[in-house]
Design a protein around this motif. Structure first.
Motif, PDB file in Angstrom:
ATOM      1  N   HIS A 188      25.687  42.122 -35.902  1.00 62.84           N
ATOM      2  CA  HIS A 188      25.314  42.674 -34.610  1.00 62.84           C
ATOM      3  C   HIS A 188      26.461  42.502 -33.631  1.00 62.84           C
ATOM      4  CE1 HIS A 188      23.535  42.372 -30.524  1.00 62.84           C
ATOM      5  NE2 HIS A 188      22.956  43.471 -30.949  1.00 62.84           N
ATOM      6  N   GLN A 189      26.898  43.585 -33.074  1.00 66.64           N
ATOM      7  CA  GLN A 189      27.932  43.541 -32.056  1.00 66.64           C
ATOM      8  C   GLN A 189      27.496  44.451 -30.924  1.00 66.64           C
ATOM      9  OE1 GLN A 189      30.761  41.700 -31.834  1.00 66.64           O
ATOM     10  NE2 GLN A 189      30.924  42.570 -29.811  1.00 66.64           N
ATOM     11  N   PRO A 190      27.052  43.879 -29.794  1.00 66.06           N
ATOM     12  CA  PRO A 190      26.610  44.727 -28.684  1.00 66.06           C
ATOM     13  C   PRO A 190      27.755  45.620 -28.187  1.00 66.06           C
ATOM     14  CG  PRO A 190      26.145  42.406 -28.241  1.00 66.06           C
ATOM     15  CD  PRO A 190      26.977  42.465 -29.486  1.00 66.06           C
ATOM     16  N   VAL A 191      27.430  46.863 -27.925  1.00 66.36           N
ATOM     17  CA  VAL A 191      28.413  47.829 -27.413  1.00 66.36           C
ATOM     18  C   VAL A 191      27.815  48.465 -26.162  1.00 66.36           C
ATOM     19  CG1 VAL A 191      29.674  49.962 -27.893  1.00 66.36           C
ATOM     20  CG2 VAL A 191      29.259  48.314 -29.737  1.00 66.36           C
ATOM     21  N   PRO A 192      28.491  48.344 -25.037  1.00 69.90           N
ATOM     22  CA  PRO A 192      27.989  48.993 -23.822  1.00 69.90           C
ATOM     23  C   PRO A 192      27.975  50.520 -23.997  1.00 69.90           C
ATOM     24  CG  PRO A 192      29.715  47.405 -23.290  1.00 69.90           C
ATOM     25  CD  PRO A 192      29.698  47.560 -24.790  1.00 69.90           C
ATOM     26  N   THR A 193      27.040  51.172 -23.333  1.00 69.73           N
ATOM     27  CA  THR A 193      26.912  52.620 -23.446  1.00 69.73           C
ATOM     28  C   THR A 193      28.214  53.330 -23.086  1.00 69.73           C
ATOM     29  OG1 THR A 193      24.562  52.482 -22.957  1.00 69.73           O
ATOM     30  CG2 THR A 193      25.576  54.643 -22.718  1.00 69.73           C
ATOM     31  N   GLY A 194      28.876  52.890 -22.049  1.00 70.48           N
ATOM     32  CA  GLY A 194      30.130  53.532 -21.634  1.00 70.48           C
ATOM     33  C   GLY A 194      31.203  53.448 -22.709  1.00 70.48           C
ATOM     34  N   GLU A 195      31.264  52.313 -23.388  1.00 71.04           N
ATOM     35  CA  GLU A 195      32.237  52.159 -24.472  1.00 71.04           C
ATOM     36  C   GLU A 195      31.873  53.070 -25.650  1.00 71.04           C
ATOM     37  OE1 GLU A 195      33.612  48.472 -27.252  1.00 71.04           O
ATOM     38  OE2 GLU A 195      33.218  48.031 -25.140  1.00 71.04           O
ATOM     39  N   PHE A 196      30.569  53.146 -25.945  1.00 59.38           N
ATOM     40  CA  PHE A 196      30.085  54.019 -27.019  1.00 59.38           C
ATOM     41  C   PHE A 196      30.456  55.472 -26.735  1.00 59.38           C
ATOM     42  CE2 PHE A 196      26.388  56.630 -28.504  1.00 59.38           C
ATOM     43  CZ  PHE A 196      26.604  56.519 -29.863  1.00 59.38           C
ATOM     44  N   THR A 197      30.155  55.937 -25.512  1.00 63.20           N
ATOM     45  CA  THR A 197      30.425  57.339 -25.186  1.00 63.20           C
ATOM     46  C   THR A 197      31.931  57.612 -25.092  1.00 63.20           C
ATOM     47  OG1 THR A 197      30.119  56.911 -22.824  1.00 63.20           O
ATOM     48  CG2 THR A 197      28.202  57.722 -24.059  1.00 63.20           C
ATOM     49  N   ALA A 198      32.696  56.643 -24.623  1.00 66.88           N
ATOM     50  CA  ALA A 198      34.156  56.822 -24.566  1.00 66.88           C
ATOM     51  C   ALA A 198      34.724  56.989 -25.973  1.00 66.88           C
ATOM     52  CB  ALA A 198      34.807  55.635 -23.862  1.00 66.88           C
ATOM     53  N   GLY A 199      34.206  56.224 -26.917  1.00 67.71           N
ATOM     54  CA  GLY A 199      34.660  56.345 -28.303  1.00 67.71           C
ATOM     55  C   GLY A 199      34.317  57.702 -28.892  1.00 67.71           C
ATOM     56  N   LEU A 200      33.119  58.172 -28.592  1.00 65.35           N
ATOM     57  CA  LEU A 200      32.724  59.499 -29.080  1.00 65.35           C
ATOM     58  C   LEU A 200      33.620  60.582 -28.484  1.00 65.35           C
ATOM     59  CD1 LEU A 200      28.825  59.233 -28.854  1.00 65.35           C
ATOM     60  CD2 LEU A 200      30.217  59.178 -30.931  1.00 65.35           C
TER      61      LEU A 200
END
Length: 83
Positions: free
Chosen positions: A12-24
């Protein structure tokens, strides 16, 4: 969720939504799809669907935690015949 106790690994590695969307976005995912995936991501992270409610009806067995499933598999790692 972390499955460290049965497997000695943290997955489990929490990922903030902003980081997730930036990666996408950096990967070239279209903005419309990024928005949909961000909404789904936030919905799943909210925990709203965290507890299975129809497992017994679907499988005929009571629900089990992932930790229980992994502990059982670790105690008897041989695959079932036909797998």
């Amino acid at each position: 969720m972390t499955i460290s106790p049965p497997s000695d690994r943290t997955v489990h590695q929490p990922v903030p939504t902003g980081e997730f969307t930036a990666g996408l976005t950096a990967a070239g995912v279209p903005a419309e799809l990024v928005a949909v995936l961000a909404e789904l991501f936030d919905e799943l992270r909210s925990g709203r669907n965290a507890t299975p409610t129809d497992v017994r009806r679907a499988t005929g067995r009571p629900p089990r935690s992932l930790a229980d499933v992994l502990a059982t598999a670790a105690a008897d790692p041989a695959p079932a015949p036909g797998r």
